[in-house]
Write an enzyme that holds these catalytic residues in place. Sequence first.
Site, PDB file in Angstrom:
ATOM      1  N   ALA A  50       0.644  -1.225  -0.028  1.00  0.00           N
ATOM      2  CA  ALA A  50       0.005   0.043  -0.301  1.00  0.00           C
ATOM      3  C   ALA A  50       0.993   1.312   0.020  1.00  0.00           C
ATOM      4  CB  ALA A  50      -0.692  -0.049   1.339  1.00  0.00           C
ATOM      5  N   CYS A  51       1.922   1.191   0.518  1.00  0.00           N
ATOM      6  CA  CYS A  51       2.875   2.331   0.935  1.00  0.00           C
ATOM      7  C   CYS A  51       3.626   2.913  -0.297  1.00  0.00           C
ATOM      8  CB  CYS A  51       3.821   1.997   2.030  1.00  0.00           C
ATOM      9  SG  CYS A  51       5.178   3.219   2.335  1.00  0.00           S
ATOM     10  N   PRO A  52       3.492   4.107  -0.539  1.00  0.00           N
ATOM     11  CA  PRO A  52       4.321   4.745  -1.596  1.00  0.00           C
ATOM     12  C   PRO A  52       5.653   4.699  -1.492  1.00  0.00           C
ATOM     13  CG  PRO A  52       3.038   6.588  -0.572  1.00  0.00           C
ATOM     14  CD  PRO A  52       2.647   5.069   0.122  1.00  0.00           C
ATOM     15  N   TRP A  53       6.190   4.840  -0.415  1.00  0.00           N
ATOM     16  CA  TRP A  53       7.679   4.877  -0.100  1.00  0.00           C
ATOM     17  C   TRP A  53       8.104   3.598  -0.191  1.00  0.00           C
ATOM     18  CZ3 TRP A  53       7.658  10.045   0.416  1.00  0.00           C
ATOM     19  CH2 TRP A  53       6.545  10.772   0.714  1.00  0.00           C
ATOM     20  N   HIS A  55       6.950   0.966  -2.134  1.00  0.00           N
ATOM     21  CA  HIS A  55       6.833   0.932  -3.427  1.00  0.00           C
ATOM     22  C   HIS A  55       7.924   1.154  -4.266  1.00  0.00           C
ATOM     23  CE1 HIS A  55       3.871   0.565  -6.976  1.00  0.00           C
ATOM     24  NE2 HIS A  55       4.699  -0.069  -7.279  1.00  0.00           N
TER      25      HIS A  55
END
Length: 331
Positions: A50-53, A55
């Site tokens: 879920a996490c953009p960082w 990812h």
Amino acid sequence: MSTVTQKITDWADKKDGSFKRQTSTFRAVIGPDSHFLPEKGRYHLYVSYACPWAHRTLIVRALKGLEEYIDVSVVHPHMLEGGWHFVKPSDFTSNPAPVSAHNFDSFPGATSDQLNGLHYLSEVYYAASPEYKARFTVPVVWDTKEKTIVNNESSEIIRFFNTGFNESLSDKEKELDLYPEELRGEIDELNEWVYNDVNNGVYKCGFAATQEAYEKALVPLRDALERLDKLFSDGREFLIGGRLTEADVRLYTTIVRYDPVYHGHFKCNWGSIRHDYPHINRWLKNLYWNYPAFKDTTDFDHIKEHYYYSHAHINPTRIVPLGPRVDIEPL
Ligand SMILES: N[C@@H](CCC(=O)N[C@@H](CS)C(=O)NCC(=O)O)C(=O)O
């Protein structure tokens, strides 16, 4: 060892209600000249899809062909009391954790802690530093040899994934340089405003605790998206230098979440990517559909389930919306 309860709203400034992101604690690097040598199988990456960082690190790991070198554990998308947790392995090696807002049930794509069989990501942090007092964030790079955290700052992890293992990689993977010397000035400059106004900008809107803080965050986000759309209007495939760089990776992880999550949940609704920023949308679709490292690491179920379910102060019903009709438009 206790599991600490942390609220997302604790990130808000007590005076003006604006969102303040903490500075990461573990800042070492992996590389041939570092104390942490680039050895196959030595390091473990903890992420949330879920996490953009987090990812960012999955994309660079895939682009550089590091899957065989670095294993991954993926947390459950629900981040509730006790913070990020893993799903149930056949048997937990850590003691049952004290906070039990959930039952460690499975979720497609989420894993147990493949390395240590722990319940919570917080336990990984305490194993590295029993006195740890900050937030238990993903991504985390764990060293199985020294039993410690090497780094928990995505912008640095992607830099040492980019070069740290080069000596052992194939020519093609070695040659892919996401932070080439001659483009560093331009990349740094772009990263700075994209981080402030877009990557972190959506969080500043979503976690704002006052109307003023929200509006103050939305304006620069709107302006930055307009600036990016103009940049892409010349038909370029990549942000800088006519080649894929970390600037694309860093922008992608926010833009791919924009319509499914930030537009609704974080109230970033001045426009949507698909309807209002046609050139950003074209760049996004190209990366997603033509580059497996981007598509295969993007999991819309984790993304939507995490944000809408975990932030009960923003979405108390925890209803996860069915739309938008498609997560990302076809080419
Ligand atoms: N500066 C960090 C930020 C990481 C971060 O904030 N991750 C969020 C998920 S998107 C997190 O794990 N939050 C846990 C918490 O707030 O307790 C990085 O870029 O690596």
